[in-house]
Design an enzyme around this catalytic site. Structure first.
Site, PDB file in Angstrom:
ATOM      1  N   LYS A 151      -4.532   3.166  -3.229  1.00 24.30           N
ATOM      2  CA  LYS A 151      -5.491   3.927  -3.442  1.00 24.30           C
ATOM      3  C   LYS A 151      -5.289   4.950  -4.922  1.00 24.30           C
ATOM      4  CE  LYS A 151      -7.891   1.497  -0.996  1.00 24.30           C
ATOM      5  NZ  LYS A 151      -7.456   0.853  -1.153  1.00 24.30           N
ATOM      6  N   MET A 190      -6.829   9.590   9.880  1.00 22.04           N
ATOM      7  CA  MET A 190      -8.376   9.747   8.857  1.00 22.04           C
ATOM      8  C   MET A 190      -8.866  10.887   8.579  1.00 22.04           C
ATOM      9  SD  MET A 190      -9.184   6.039   6.562  1.00 22.04           S
ATOM     10  CE  MET A 190      -9.266   5.513   7.924  1.00 22.04           C
ATOM     11  N   ASP A 198       0.650  -0.986   0.226  1.00 19.67           N
ATOM     12  CA  ASP A 198       0.049   0.407   0.215  1.00 19.67           C
ATOM     13  C   ASP A 198       1.267   0.902  -0.205  1.00 19.67           C
ATOM     14  OD1 ASP A 198      -2.188  -1.431  -0.055  1.00 19.67           O
ATOM     15  OD2 ASP A 198      -2.619  -1.226   2.440  1.00 19.67           O
TER      16      ASP A 198
HETATM   17  N1  SAH Z   1      -3.924   0.184   8.904  1.00 18.48           N
HETATM   18  C1  SAH Z   1      -2.996   1.823   9.255  1.00 18.48           C
HETATM   19  C2  SAH Z   1      -3.995   3.147   9.555  1.00 18.48           C
HETATM   20  C3  SAH Z   1      -4.574   2.597   8.237  1.00 18.48           C
HETATM   21  S1  SAH Z   1      -5.602   4.288   7.503  1.00 18.48           S
HETATM   22  C4  SAH Z   1      -2.507   1.274  10.837  1.00 18.48           C
HETATM   23  O1  SAH Z   1      -2.768   0.249  11.644  1.00 18.48           O
HETATM   24  O2  SAH Z   1      -2.129   2.932  11.368  1.00 18.48           O
HETATM   25  C5  SAH Z   1      -4.503   5.374   7.230  1.00 18.48           C
HETATM   26  C6  SAH Z   1      -3.925   6.066   7.902  1.00 18.48           C
HETATM   27  O3  SAH Z   1      -3.517   6.090   8.951  1.00 18.48           O
HETATM   28  C7  SAH Z   1      -3.770   7.662   7.472  1.00 18.48           C
HETATM   29  O4  SAH Z   1      -4.964   8.858   6.884  1.00 18.48           O
HETATM   30  C8  SAH Z   1      -3.374   8.636   9.494  1.00 18.48           C
HETATM   31  O5  SAH Z   1      -4.110   8.931   9.975  1.00 18.48           O
HETATM   32  C9  SAH Z   1      -3.003   6.807   9.503  1.00 18.48           C
HETATM   33  N2  SAH Z   1      -1.425   7.065   9.504  1.00 18.48           N
HETATM   34  C10 SAH Z   1      -0.772   5.979   8.653  1.00 18.48           C
HETATM   35  N3  SAH Z   1       0.386   5.892   8.709  1.00 18.48           N
HETATM   36  C11 SAH Z   1       0.763   7.331   9.410  1.00 18.48           C
HETATM   37  C12 SAH Z   1       1.951   7.850   9.839  1.00 18.48           C
HETATM   38  N4  SAH Z   1       3.207   7.394   9.478  1.00 18.48           N
HETATM   39  N5  SAH Z   1       2.027   9.095  10.290  1.00 18.48           N
HETATM   40  C13 SAH Z   1       0.442   9.751  10.754  1.00 18.48           C
HETATM   41  N6  SAH Z   1      -0.791   9.479  10.295  1.00 18.48           N
HETATM   42  C14 SAH Z   1      -0.609   8.175  10.004  1.00 18.48           C
END
Ligand code: SAH
Length: 274
Positions: free
Chosen positions: A68, A183, A47
């Site tokens: 996406k 998000m 992803d």
């Molecule tokens: N599965 C992921 C989340 C996926 S949804 C997890 O467990 O972290 C995607 C969202 O995750 C982004 O829009 C943001 O809100 C958050 N996110 C993922 N990686 C991030 C990062 N390095 N820094 C800040 N937010 C992050």
């Protein structure tokens, strides 16, 4: 590299899919199971938020980007799942690599369900989620004994891309001292207004952690009431974790990254966005 003899690590069989979390960004936050999988996979389907450094640990594998690209997210999700099934049926060792933890706002459950229903050998490898590990890199503990006994992880938009109507923001405002929003950038104004309407103080500390754990990490210190305006003024862009609660104040003594470069956490520019 591995603390156990290699023979004791799980072996990926041809035709299997391992659904794996890559953590929030810093390659060092990968699990050993994830590294073991990277070394064996024939194909890595990854992803958008998975870093190149992590992908470089699978030099033998074909890399397929499944992020996406605008358009219709649900159709794309179907395509990804179909692709995983196809690759497995071709006899590939498939590593499905997702940011953070695959089962935290990552649709991992949807993908795993299809794979298992299709009779494909599936393994789940959890990862460090951005809402915990990402905040730790900003010096924010998601729980702290004197401050909060509960924490809520909530998404700021649903499958349609709108602010989720199914989330009971009043209940969260009243029941959870610490609120961690994934998000949430797009609908931050709406969300903050709902939390304030439900009784949270506009002065409550809040933080926005952008690209957490990566070299591009930025932290915006703000308040619930100022969050939307401060984000707009900062020009910060997703990915970001928003968090609201008194626990955010702990950052001022715990910002270990600032300390490591000789900045006093308290003196760190309040808006470290530039
Ligand atoms: N599965 C992921 C989340 C996926 S949804 C997890 O467990 O972290 C995607 C969202 O995750 C982004 O829009 C943001 O809100 C958050 N996110 C993922 N990686 C991030 C990062 N390095 N820094 C800040 N937010 C992050």
């Amino acid at each position: 590299m591995f603390p156990l003899p290699h023979a004791q690590w799980p072996v990926m069989s041809p035709g299997s899919v391992w659904l794996c979390g890559a953590g929030p960004g810093d390659p060092g936050l990968l699990t050993l199971h994830a590294l073991n999988a990277l070394r064996q996979a024939d194909v890595v389907v990854y992803d958008a938020l998975v870093s190149q450094q992590i992908l470089d640990w699978a030099p033998q594998a074909v890399l397929e980007y499944a992020g996406k690209r605008g358009g219709k997210p649900s159709a794309v999700q179907q395509d990804i799942t179909d692709r995983l099934v196809t690759l497995a049926r071709m006899g590939k060792r498939v590593l499905r690599l997702k940011g953070g933890d695959p089962f935290v706002f990552g649709r991992g459950g949807e993908e795993a369900r299809v794979l298992i229903a299709a009779g494909i050998a599936t393994r789940i490898i959890p990862g460090i989620t951005a809402g915990i590990g990402g905040l730790a890199y900003a010096g924010i503990p998601v729980t702290h004994r004197e401050v909060n006994q509960a924490v809520t992880f909530v998404t700021g938009h649903d499958a349609t891309g709108e602010a989720p109507a199914s989330v009971d923001w009043t209940a969260i405002a009243q029941g959870s001292q610490m609120i961690v929003i994934y998000m949430g950038m797009k609908h931050v104004g709406q969300i903050a207004a709902k939390l304030i309407a439900a009784g949270r103080s506009p002065d409550e500390p809040a933080a926005v952690v952008v690209s957490a754990t990566t070299p591009e990490q930025r932290v915006l210190d703000t308040t619930l009431g100022q969050m939307e305006a401060d984000i707009a003024a900062s020009g910060l862009e997703p990915p970001a974790i928003l968090c609201i609660g008194e626990g955010v104040r702990l950052r001022h003594g715990l910002d270990w990254q600032a300390l490591a470069v000789g900045l006093s956490p308290a003196l760190r520019p309040a808006m470290a966005a530039s």
